[in-house]
Design an enzyme around this catalytic site. Sequence first.
Site, PDB file in Angstrom:
ATOM      1  CB  SER A 142      -0.849   0.000   1.274  1.00  0.00           C
ATOM      2  OG  SER A 142      -1.506   1.235   1.461  1.00  0.00           O
ATOM      3  CE1 TYR A 155      -4.041  -2.334   5.364  1.00  0.00           C
ATOM      4  CE2 TYR A 155      -3.255  -0.102   4.971  1.00  0.00           C
ATOM      5  CZ  TYR A 155      -3.822  -1.282   4.505  1.00  0.00           C
ATOM      6  OH  TYR A 155      -4.128  -1.403   3.166  1.00  0.00           O
TER       7      TYR A 155
HETATM    8  N1  NAD Z   1      -8.848  -0.398  -0.588  1.00  0.00           N
HETATM    9  C1  NAD Z   1      -7.781   0.379  -0.553  1.00  0.00           C
HETATM   10  O1  NAD Z   1      -7.878   1.618  -0.623  1.00  0.00           O
HETATM   11  C2  NAD Z   1      -6.419  -0.235  -0.463  1.00  0.00           C
HETATM   12  C3  NAD Z   1      -5.297   0.590  -0.624  1.00  0.00           C
HETATM   13  C4  NAD Z   1      -4.019   0.033  -0.534  1.00  0.00           C
HETATM   14  C5  NAD Z   1      -3.866  -1.332  -0.301  1.00  0.00           C
HETATM   15  N2  NAD Z   1      -4.988  -2.114  -0.143  1.00  0.00           N
HETATM   16  C6  NAD Z   1      -4.759  -3.537   0.093  1.00  0.00           C
HETATM   17  O2  NAD Z   1      -5.369  -4.229  -0.974  1.00  0.00           O
HETATM   18  C7  NAD Z   1      -5.651  -5.570  -0.550  1.00  0.00           C
HETATM   19  C8  NAD Z   1      -7.064  -5.920  -0.958  1.00  0.00           C
HETATM   20  O3  NAD Z   1      -7.948  -5.044  -0.279  1.00  0.00           O
HETATM   21  P1  NAD Z   1      -9.377  -4.585  -0.882  1.00  0.00           P
HETATM   22  O4  NAD Z   1      -9.359  -3.123  -0.959  1.00  0.00           O
HETATM   23  O5  NAD Z   1      -9.725  -5.392  -2.073  1.00  0.00           O
HETATM   24  O6  NAD Z   1     -10.300  -4.962   0.369  1.00  0.00           O
HETATM   25  P2  NAD Z   1     -11.375  -6.137   0.533  1.00  0.00           P
HETATM   26  O7  NAD Z   1     -11.782  -6.127   1.967  1.00  0.00           O
HETATM   27  O8  NAD Z   1     -12.436  -5.980  -0.502  1.00  0.00           O
HETATM   28  O9  NAD Z   1     -10.539  -7.456   0.206  1.00  0.00           O
HETATM   29  C9  NAD Z   1      -9.705  -8.088   1.164  1.00  0.00           C
HETATM   30  C10 NAD Z   1     -10.044  -9.570   1.155  1.00  0.00           C
HETATM   31  O10 NAD Z   1      -9.090 -10.269   1.978  1.00  0.00           O
HETATM   32  C11 NAD Z   1      -9.809 -11.291   2.643  1.00  0.00           C
HETATM   33  N3  NAD Z   1      -9.095 -11.749   3.834  1.00  0.00           N
HETATM   34  C12 NAD Z   1      -8.921 -11.066   4.997  1.00  0.00           C
HETATM   35  N4  NAD Z   1      -8.251 -11.839   5.866  1.00  0.00           N
HETATM   36  C13 NAD Z   1      -7.994 -13.019   5.245  1.00  0.00           C
HETATM   37  C14 NAD Z   1      -7.354 -14.215   5.638  1.00  0.00           C
HETATM   38  N5  NAD Z   1      -6.838 -14.368   6.887  1.00  0.00           N
HETATM   39  N6  NAD Z   1      -7.264 -15.240   4.754  1.00  0.00           N
HETATM   40  C15 NAD Z   1      -7.798 -15.107   3.503  1.00  0.00           C
HETATM   41  N7  NAD Z   1      -8.438 -13.997   3.083  1.00  0.00           N
HETATM   42  C16 NAD Z   1      -8.533 -12.960   3.948  1.00  0.00           C
HETATM   43  C17 NAD Z   1     -11.153 -10.650   3.002  1.00  0.00           C
HETATM   44  O11 NAD Z   1     -12.129 -11.622   3.311  1.00  0.00           O
HETATM   45  C18 NAD Z   1     -11.437  -9.847   1.747  1.00  0.00           C
HETATM   46  O12 NAD Z   1     -12.222 -10.572   0.812  1.00  0.00           O
HETATM   47  C19 NAD Z   1      -5.405  -5.591   0.960  1.00  0.00           C
HETATM   48  O13 NAD Z   1      -4.147  -6.179   1.220  1.00  0.00           O
HETATM   49  C20 NAD Z   1      -5.386  -4.120   1.330  1.00  0.00           C
HETATM   50  O14 NAD Z   1      -4.611  -3.872   2.480  1.00  0.00           O
HETATM   51  C21 NAD Z   1      -6.241  -1.597  -0.226  1.00  0.00           C
END
Ligand code: NAD
Length: 255
Positions: A142, A155
Site C-alpha cells: 500500500s 496496518y
Molecule cells: N482499498 C484500498 O484503498 C487499499 C489501498 C491500498 C492497499 N490495499 C490492500 O489491498 C488488498 C485488498 O484489499 P481490498 O481493498 O480489495 O479490500 P477487501 O476487503 O475488498 O478485500 C480483502 C479480502 O481479503 C480477505 N481476507 C482477509 N483476511 C484473510 C485471511 N486471513 N485469509 C484469507 N483472506 C482474507 C477478506 O475476506 C477480503 O475478501 C489488501 O491487502 C489491502 O490492504 C487496499
Amino acid sequence: MNDLHGKHCIITGGAGSIGLAAAKLLRAQGARIALVDLDRAALEAAAARAFGAQTDGIALLAADVSREDEVERCVGDAVSRFGQISVLFSNAGNFGAVAPIETYPTDVFEQVWRVHVLGAFLTAKHAVPHMQSGGSIIITSSVAGTRGDPGVYGYITAKHAQTGLMRCLAKELAPRGIRVNTINPGPIDNAFQKRVEDGLGAEIGRDGTEFFNEIIPMHRHGTPEEIARSVLYLASDQSSFTTGIQLGVDGGMSA
Ligand SMILES: NC(=O)c1ccc[n+]([C@@H]2O[C@H](COP(=O)([O-])OP(=O)(O)OC[C@H]3O[C@@H](n4cnc5c(N)ncnc54)[C@H](O)[C@@H]3O)[C@@H](O)[C@H]2O)c1
C-alpha cells in the site's frame, strides 16, 4: 505480451474488491485462476458476480492465509486442479484499528500482522516449490507501506514489513527466474477504504473521503480496475526484467 494463456494464478483475498478485479482481468487474458478467501459462500457470491456461469478455469478455495495448514492444503488443491503455479497474487488484507500507541490493542496489531505478513510469507513458502522460471509473485502492500501516519500501527507496520519480505524473496528467487514485486495502491474507491475513511472522518470531524481527495495529488481515489491493470503488468512478460520493486499506483501520493 499480456497473454496469460497456459498460466495459472493464485489470488488471495480473491472475494474482495481488488482481488476480484484482478481475477477478472487475468482470466480475460487467458489465465486459470484459483481464488482464495476466508469464506466459501463469499467466494461463490464473488465468482457469480464476476464470471456468471463462465466458471471454466476458476477454482474457489476457502482458506485463512494466516494458518499454515490451510495455506498448504489450498496450494495443494490449486496445483492438483491446474498444475504448476505461474503467478501468486498475495493480496488478502484487513485494516485493524487506529488508536494512540498507549491504547492500540495488541491483539488487533497481531491479527493485522498475521494476515499481511505471516499470510504473505506462508503463501510464498508453499507456492514457490510449485513455481518455475517465468513465475511472478505480487504482494499487495500500500502507499501505507511507504509512509507513517499517527495511530495506524498494525496496518502501516505490516505494509512496511511486506516490503522486506518482497526484497528477500526477490533476491532469493531471481536466479530461478521468478520475479517478486509489491504493488502499492493509494486509496481505492471501495468498501475497505470507505470503512477506513468513515473512522478517520469521525476522528477529524470532517468527511474522510474528501480529506483523502485533497491530499491525493490527482484529487481522486483509484479504482480496483486500475490496480488490476498494474497487477497484469507485473504478472505478465511485459515486466520480464522487473523484480524487487514497489510499484506505486497511488495518484501521486508517494511522490
Ligand atoms: N482499498 C484500498 O484503498 C487499499 C489501498 C491500498 C492497499 N490495499 C490492500 O489491498 C488488498 C485488498 O484489499 P481490498 O481493498 O480489495 O479490500 P477487501 O476487503 O475488498 O478485500 C480483502 C479480502 O481479503 C480477505 N481476507 C482477509 N483476511 C484473510 C485471511 N486471513 N485469509 C484469507 N483472506 C482474507 C477478506 O475476506 C477480503 O475478501 C489488501 O491487502 C489491502 O490492504 C487496499
